[in-house]
Design a protein around this motif. Sequence first.
Motif, mmCIF file in Angstrom:
data_model
loop_
_atom_site.group_PDB
_atom_site.id
_atom_site.type_symbol
_atom_site.label_atom_id
_atom_site.label_comp_id
_atom_site.label_asym_id
_atom_site.label_seq_id
_atom_site.Cartn_x
_atom_site.Cartn_y
_atom_site.Cartn_z
ATOM 1 N N UNK A 212 -32.594 60.984 -86.685
ATOM 2 C CA UNK A 212 -31.669 61.957 -87.247
ATOM 3 C C UNK A 212 -31.484 63.135 -86.297
ATOM 4 N N UNK A 213 -32.567 63.548 -85.664
ATOM 5 C CA UNK A 213 -32.493 64.638 -84.684
ATOM 6 C C UNK A 213 -31.570 64.249 -83.531
ATOM 7 N N UNK A 214 -31.748 63.042 -82.988
ATOM 8 C CA UNK A 214 -30.912 62.604 -81.877
ATOM 9 C C UNK A 214 -29.442 62.578 -82.267
ATOM 10 N N UNK A 215 -29.156 62.137 -83.482
ATOM 11 C CA UNK A 215 -27.775 62.058 -83.944
ATOM 12 C C UNK A 215 -27.185 63.449 -84.178
ATOM 13 N N UNK A 216 -27.933 64.307 -84.877
ATOM 14 C CA UNK A 216 -27.394 65.602 -85.297
ATOM 15 C C UNK A 216 -27.354 66.627 -84.168
ATOM 16 N N UNK B 208 -29.319 71.166 -84.378
ATOM 17 C CA UNK B 208 -30.749 71.199 -84.690
ATOM 18 C C UNK B 208 -31.000 71.944 -85.988
ATOM 19 N N UNK B 209 -30.258 73.011 -86.231
ATOM 20 C CA UNK B 209 -30.402 73.750 -87.472
ATOM 21 C C UNK B 209 -30.015 72.884 -88.664
ATOM 22 N N UNK C 31 -18.448 75.733 -70.664
ATOM 23 C CA UNK C 31 -18.993 74.478 -71.177
ATOM 24 C C UNK C 31 -20.481 74.609 -71.478
ATOM 25 N N UNK C 32 -21.213 75.261 -70.571
ATOM 26 C CA UNK C 32 -22.643 75.446 -70.799
ATOM 27 C C UNK C 32 -22.889 76.230 -72.083
ATOM 28 N N UNK C 33 -22.155 77.292 -72.292
ATOM 29 C CA UNK C 33 -22.349 78.118 -73.476
ATOM 30 C C UNK C 33 -21.994 77.371 -74.762
ATOM 31 N N UNK C 34 -20.892 76.653 -74.739
ATOM 32 C CA UNK C 34 -20.434 75.953 -75.935
ATOM 33 C C UNK C 34 -21.381 74.814 -76.323
ATOM 34 N N UNK C 35 -21.844 74.055 -75.346
ATOM 35 C CA UNK C 35 -22.728 72.933 -75.665
ATOM 36 C C UNK C 35 -24.136 73.405 -76.016
ATOM 37 N N UNK C 36 -24.579 74.512 -75.443
ATOM 38 C CA UNK C 36 -25.870 75.083 -75.845
ATOM 39 C C UNK C 36 -25.823 75.482 -77.318
ATOM 40 N N UNK C 37 -24.751 76.157 -77.710
ATOM 41 C CA UNK C 37 -24.595 76.547 -79.109
ATOM 42 C C UNK C 37 -24.495 75.326 -80.007
ATOM 43 N N UNK C 38 -23.747 74.315 -79.576
ATOM 44 C CA UNK C 38 -23.604 73.096 -80.380
ATOM 45 C C UNK C 38 -24.957 72.443 -80.631
ATOM 46 N N UNK C 39 -25.828 72.456 -79.620
ATOM 47 C CA UNK C 39 -27.169 71.883 -79.777
ATOM 48 C C UNK C 39 -27.949 72.647 -80.838
#
Length: 263
Positions: free
Chosen positions: A209-213, A256-257, A244-252
């Motif tokens: 689930x972690x890998x997916x989310x 995770x949350x 891109x770095x900022x957006x994908x960091x936030x997406x991660x």
Amino acid sequence: MKLQWRYFLLAVVFFTRLPVPALADFDEAELNHAARYFPLVGLLIGLIAAIVWWLASLLFPPAIAVLASMAASIYLTGAFHEDGLADSADGLGGGMDKAAKLAIMQDSRLGSYGAIAVIGVLLFKFQALLALPAAVLPFALIAAHAMSRLAAVHVMAALPYVRAAGKSKPLATTPTRHDLWCASAFGLWSWIGFAGLLWLNHTALAALQFLLLTGLPVLLAWWWWRNLLGRHLQGYTGDTLGAMQQLTELAFYLGLLAWSRLL
């Protein structure tokens, strides 16, 4: 190995303020080979941010510890990526055509689109990190910083560089297949290792689930931003890599949350 170490140090010099030994006979073209180590630099930045968070959490409330960690990562990079996000938002939001967008992105002044983008992303990151369980937060910092820089490398592989000059001109050559394999290994190692720890401490289902989310939001953010760049600029610039770095960091962090709330 000596040459690879040199490439890694070049990546550290280009993306951070960390002191490194002097590199004799520097050639900008060498930075093309350093792209494979961008996720490893991200892993290093995430590790330092995690250490700062841990030390701050021993003395201060959680919110202060998170802010200290964020401040450390910004200081380490000289706000390199945040600046790219601001310039990208100003250019794409304010320009009417490709030439105008690129011209605005080169303007050193901060516009309303850029200010809103940076403040919004920083606030979202702060709230997401603050809401994460303390047990996973340091691992989240390490994995997110590595994964988000891997996303930037794949933009370099997917799109051409569109400026005749600029801060990322030395990186304009498309990464080779070997570069992508190496970058992917460094970027995915922390993410999959994180999943392995969750498997040991929870269940295999929780790890999946972690890998997916976490993986899906990062992939969607990458796909959306890459297509936006292809449509508006027909390529990338150094600023858009930072965005891109900022957006994908936030997406991660958001993924995770969401995962932590399902436990």
